[in-house]
Design an enzyme around this catalytic site. Sequence first.
Site, PDB file in Angstrom:
ATOM      1  N   SER A 328      29.120 -25.784 -19.800  1.00 49.05           N
ATOM      2  CA  SER A 328      29.090 -24.760 -18.744  1.00 49.05           C
ATOM      3  C   SER A 328      29.813 -25.283 -17.511  1.00 49.05           C
ATOM      4  CB  SER A 328      27.639 -24.469 -18.353  1.00 49.05           C
ATOM      5  OG  SER A 328      27.065 -25.599 -17.715  1.00 49.05           O
ATOM      6  N   ASP A 329      30.367 -24.378 -16.709  1.00 45.82           N
ATOM      7  CA  ASP A 329      30.788 -24.806 -15.379  1.00 45.82           C
ATOM      8  C   ASP A 329      29.502 -25.157 -14.641  1.00 45.82           C
ATOM      9  OD1 ASP A 329      32.149 -25.470 -13.130  1.00 45.82           O
ATOM     10  OD2 ASP A 329      33.240 -23.590 -12.961  1.00 45.82           O
TER      11      ASP A 329
END
Length: 820
Positions: A328-329
């Site tokens: 994920s960012d």
Amino acid sequence: MASASSPRSPCSILVALLCAIAVSSAAAAAAAGGGGSARGPIATNGKNYTKVCDAARFASLGLDMSAFRYCDASLAYGERVRDLVGRLTLEEKVGNLGDRSKGAARVGLPSYLWWGEALHGVSDVGPYGTWFGDAVPGATSFPLVITSAASFNETLWRAVGGAVSTEVRAMYNLGHAELTYWSPNINVVRDPRWGRASETPGEDPFVVGRYAVNFVRGMQDIAGDDAENNKQDPFTRRIKVSSCCKHFTAYDVDKWLNADRYTFDARVEERDMIETFERPFEMCVRDGDASCVMCSYNRVNGVPACADHRLLTATVRDSWQLHGYVVSDCDSVRVMVKYAKWLNLTGAEATAAAMKAGLDLDCGMYWEGVSDFFTAYGVDAVRQGKLAEADVDNALANNYLTLMRLGFFDGSPEFEGLGAGDVCSDAHKELAADAARQGMVLLKNQDGRLPLDIDKVRSVALVGLLQHINATDVMLGDYRGQPCRVVTPYDGVRKMVSATNMHACDSGACYTAARSGTVDATIVIAGLNMSVERESIDRVDLFLPWNQTGWISAVAAASADPIILVIMSAGGVDISFAQNNPKIGAIVWAGYPGEEGGTAIADVLFGKYNPGGRLPLTWFKNNYINQIPMTSMALRPDAKQGYPGRTYKFYGGPDVLYPFGHGLSYTTFTYTSGTTAATVAIKVSDWQHCKALTYKPGAPSPPPACPAVNVASHRCDEAVSFTVAVANTGGVAGDHVVAVYTSPPPEVDDAPLKQLVAFRRVFVPAGASVDVPFALNVCKALGIVEETAYTVVPSGVSTVIVGGDTAPSLSFPVKIEFAL
Ligand SMILES: *[C@@H]1O[C@H](CO)[C@@H](O)[C@H](O)[C@H]1NC(C)=O
Ligand SMILES: *[C@@H]1O[C@H](CO)[C@@H](O)[C@H](O)[C@H]1NC(C)=O
Ligand SMILES: *[C@@H]1O[C@H](CO)[C@@H](O)[C@H](O)[C@H]1NC(C)=O
Ligand SMILES: *[C@@H]1O[C@H](CO)[C@@H](O)[C@H](O)[C@H]1NC(C)=O
Ligand SMILES: *[C@@H]1O[C@H](CO)[C@@H](O)[C@H](O)[C@H]1NC(C)=O
Ligand SMILES: *[C@@H]1O[C@H](CO)[C@@H](O)[C@H](O)[C@H]1NC(C)=O
């Protein structure tokens, strides 16, 4: 970081360092669980081993390594990973789903800090997995990606990736780095205001994709086991350093008016997804065999990108065959819950939704007592029956398989000899200088104002803001590490001319400098900095800030000879005032050229290097942005809303200052080609269905019997081959970028005006000619994405255009006929 729509934004990558400092004690505590990790005063990885499966390391934990099948190198990676994951309790598993993986000392698994950045050199952004100090005070800081992209040289992109990964490996051996890096950033610059243009290869999906493939392969490939030649199971292909394509997808609004990437819901048509937003990622995964994809904060058509099964699993993992992990960012799962408030999910529900969608690793920011959401809520999600433990196993397997491929468990003998001398080596500093030289773009050169004659120009006035003349900071841009050194424009010019007078406009000195008029040449260095264009900061206009336009014009007016203007920026700048001003003789776009930037600028200004770079994005006039909000995702013009199209592919209006692909040289080139037309006859098989196309009003009717053929149902083995002879007709040697576009049959509605399909940078000695052959695959080069999102080859007369953004150019028609 404060934003109107988010009462309290999480730490973003932008302020990661500060966040990391705040949480370093927590990270240290987490890491301590890993066993075998020595810790310095800060929470660095500080390893005292180079491989997990080291009998002495196990012994120091009171364990017998031979009892652990995951350390048996004779077994397949998949089997070893299954053994490892199977040994862990649910709590231990969940403790390893975040970027600060805790390890499990009980079974010999050490902690691991996943977060690494290497956008344009090894960076220490992130929670200390990679760090500078004592043995490694800095690493080579290459030009920002937008500048390297301007070289249009695939060999260079790969060489930079190779040099960066060598420095990573050297630092890893010294306990200064981990092996996983979340670079490159391959979102297309859809809008000229986007704050992160510096990090990307520009606006063209094909160029962006080719950059991705080359950088990733430079980072990852091990000779003899590379992405192209590997005949064995790609899941077991060994890699040098793991590289990650980010941010997937349709992410290119950071903070514009009230729009903010954490809450932005990108409304995207399927056609644009296929043609523009997904294309670089598809190339990165399929052709680069990247071992990681990062999903973005934003939603795409209502669904958070990091919880979208169709994007992460159906597309990236199944269709494109990702051999690696999805991350994920940094803080996407929290963002879903706290800011997007998506479906009002709880932490456990969002954790379950994201992991089931295909997210394997959660990068988190340690906020409000919670690290990442997977680690915080994973156990609850399973205990509450929202997530199967097998989903957790699957995510861990993807993550640890990547570490297996990196030699994290077994070591990597071919890299173990690398050490401090391989970081900031002379060869790497020279590569950084060369990358900057190759990326310099000569925008204007009236009456051959450049190059300056090093034998005649004995005194120079360097005028501009101190931050640009003495650019110890601005040239390094974002996601920097500690550079080896910085050669500023002042340093570079001073090496060429002994009398270099610096006139810093910050103090008003530039006006007096201009009036004194006693120098042989006046060089103005101007531009932007990260207060204007950066992650979390989109631009409000395209002009030069801080009144630079005013004083540049004044300096030009007062100067005896036409001045030379050097622009530092990532995005395009509306310098209409300079384009046609005869007192501004030459303009060079230097981008953000990295630690050796000053050398490259001086080499270009004084003719030690003949510039050959091209703009990787359109330079618009400011009027363009008044016509379309940044939040409109569509690439094609929208007549109803009055929106112009985006990028050179769809914008044909008057507000272009310098087009995509523009770039001059100190010499002149001409093209000749023996090919003046081509015909491709394609036999349509019985089982193929022809696809309808929409035509412009007034197009000849009836439409062709077979308007188009779906690429997915075609073998695609036809090619249009031709050779362009590039002759250097001027007096100096130089590099030349041959750019090949195709333009679809003009009667087809809503097609791109043209699209780049091939490019090659070549060196041509003065007076010589070089043959540049091209073989355009009909499906790849002449295909278009039609209205309903099929990629098709249209029948009719397409055009191949070579060059044209800057002279010379040639073109020829390609007639495509389908025989039923
Ligand atoms: C590594 O460092 C740890 C902690 O200082 C120590 O306990 C361990 O014995 C060391 N291991 C090796 C293999 O040197
Ligand atoms: C989320 O909760 C708020 C406040 O209770 C409510 O107004 C909203 O309709 C809910 N949204 C969804 C998608 O259920
Ligand atoms: C350039 O900036 C550096 C760092 O701020 C400073 O030490 C140096 O004196 C400056 N050089 C000039 C010529 O102003
Ligand atoms: C950018 O330049 C402006 C004007 O000189 C200055 O106020 C600002 O601090 C600079 N920002 C950065 C990040 O260097
Ligand atoms: C901006 O430049 C103009 C033109 O030279 C000058 O008259 C004006 O005083 C400058 N303004 C500021 C704020 O520096
Ligand atoms: C492309 O880059 C490579 C690697 O830096 C360099 O050796 C080569 O000369 C460049 N090609 C051209 C035509 O400039």
